[in-house]
Each structure stands twice: as structure tokens, then as C-alpha cells.
Write a protein that holds these residues in place. Structure first.
Motif, mmCIF file in Angstrom:
data_model
loop_
_atom_site.group_PDB
_atom_site.id
_atom_site.type_symbol
_atom_site.label_atom_id
_atom_site.label_comp_id
_atom_site.label_asym_id
_atom_site.label_seq_id
_atom_site.Cartn_x
_atom_site.Cartn_y
_atom_site.Cartn_z
ATOM 1 N N ARG A 1 -34.714 -5.999 18.328
ATOM 2 C CA ARG A 1 -35.161 -7.044 18.644
ATOM 3 C C ARG A 1 -36.415 -6.921 20.460
ATOM 4 N NH1 ARG A 1 -34.074 -8.628 23.367
ATOM 5 N NH2 ARG A 1 -33.262 -6.852 24.229
ATOM 6 N N GLN A 2 -35.938 -5.964 20.468
ATOM 7 C CA GLN A 2 -36.881 -5.781 21.832
ATOM 8 C C GLN A 2 -38.869 -5.234 21.447
ATOM 9 O OE1 GLN A 2 -35.123 -1.525 22.898
ATOM 10 N NE2 GLN A 2 -33.544 -2.600 24.286
ATOM 11 N N LEU A 3 -38.807 -4.635 20.176
ATOM 12 C CA LEU A 3 -40.373 -3.963 19.644
ATOM 13 C C LEU A 3 -40.846 -5.904 18.986
ATOM 14 C CD1 LEU A 3 -39.690 -1.724 17.577
ATOM 15 C CD2 LEU A 3 -41.046 -1.340 18.847
ATOM 16 N N ASN A 4 -39.652 -6.438 18.478
ATOM 17 C CA ASN A 4 -40.050 -7.917 18.583
ATOM 18 C C ASN A 4 -40.730 -8.689 19.975
ATOM 19 O OD1 ASN A 4 -40.836 -8.774 15.940
ATOM 20 N ND2 ASN A 4 -38.131 -8.516 15.592
ATOM 21 N N GLU A 5 -39.882 -8.902 21.450
ATOM 22 C CA GLU A 5 -40.158 -8.651 22.382
ATOM 23 C C GLU A 5 -40.694 -8.635 22.466
ATOM 24 O OE1 GLU A 5 -37.980 -8.848 26.513
ATOM 25 O OE2 GLU A 5 -36.367 -9.363 24.976
ATOM 26 N N ALA A 6 -41.281 -7.116 23.026
ATOM 27 C CA ALA A 6 -42.496 -6.826 23.048
ATOM 28 C C ALA A 6 -43.838 -6.372 22.736
ATOM 29 C CB ALA A 6 -42.457 -5.042 23.055
ATOM 30 N N GLY A 7 -43.508 -7.154 21.256
ATOM 31 C CA GLY A 7 -44.919 -7.585 20.613
ATOM 32 C C GLY A 7 -45.811 -9.155 21.481
ATOM 33 N N ALA A 8 -44.694 -9.725 21.638
ATOM 34 C CA ALA A 8 -44.759 -11.572 21.967
ATOM 35 C C ALA A 8 -45.702 -11.102 23.024
ATOM 36 C CB ALA A 8 -43.768 -12.235 21.394
ATOM 37 N N ILE A 9 -44.999 -10.489 23.909
ATOM 38 C CA ILE A 9 -45.684 -10.565 25.331
ATOM 39 C C ILE A 9 -47.037 -10.475 25.281
ATOM 40 C CG2 ILE A 9 -45.572 -8.857 27.530
ATOM 41 C CD1 ILE A 9 -42.027 -8.702 26.832
ATOM 42 N N MET A 10 -46.645 -8.721 23.959
ATOM 43 C CA MET A 10 -48.811 -8.455 24.415
ATOM 44 C C MET A 10 -49.768 -9.527 23.565
ATOM 45 S SD MET A 10 -48.538 -4.757 23.273
ATOM 46 C CE MET A 10 -46.878 -4.519 22.040
#
Length: 69
Positions: A17-26
Motif C-alpha cells: 500500500r505504501q509503495l502504491n501511494e508513493a508511486g501515485a504521489i510521484m
């Protein structure tokens, strides 16, 4: 691989979940860097065009016409 295997399923899901959130932010930040004049709505539409393609984006969000991802 042992470190990943040692984590519990909830821990792995949280990391995912954290990796997906970080990807969306980037992804959003990249659109904002390319198009600093875009409003929040235009940033959203650029992300929609990128994720789902122009054809679907234009069908569902007609105001996405002319938006550059």
C-alpha cells in the motif's frame, strides 16, 4: 527474499500500500512539474488520461479533451 518471507501478510500488504501511494504521489508531482499551470482538476484529468488512455478518459470525462499527460 528471506526478509520478505519473514514478514507477515498484513506487513507485506501495508508495504505494498505504501509503495502504491508513493508511486501515485510521484506520478502527480511529475504532471505538476510538466504542467505548472494546470489546476487540480487538470492534474486529475492528466492522470486519468495516462492511466486509462485518451479514448476512455474522453468518454467518461469529456473535459479531458486537450489535456496533455
Amino acid at each position: 527474499m528471506d526478509a520478505i518471507r519473514a514478514r507477515t501478510v498484513p506487513e507485506r500488504l501495508e508495504e505494498w500500500r505504501q509503495l502504491n501511494e508513493a508511486g501515485a504521489i510521484m506520478e502527480e508531482e511529475a504532471v505538476r512539474r510538466r504542467h505548472p499551470d494546470y489546476s487540480d482538476r487538470e492534474v486529475f484529468l492528466a492522470l486519468v488520461v495516462t492511466r486509462y488512455g485518451e479514448e476512455l478518459a474522453h468518454q467518461v470525462w469529456p473535459d479531458s479533451e486537450g489535456i496533455e499527460p
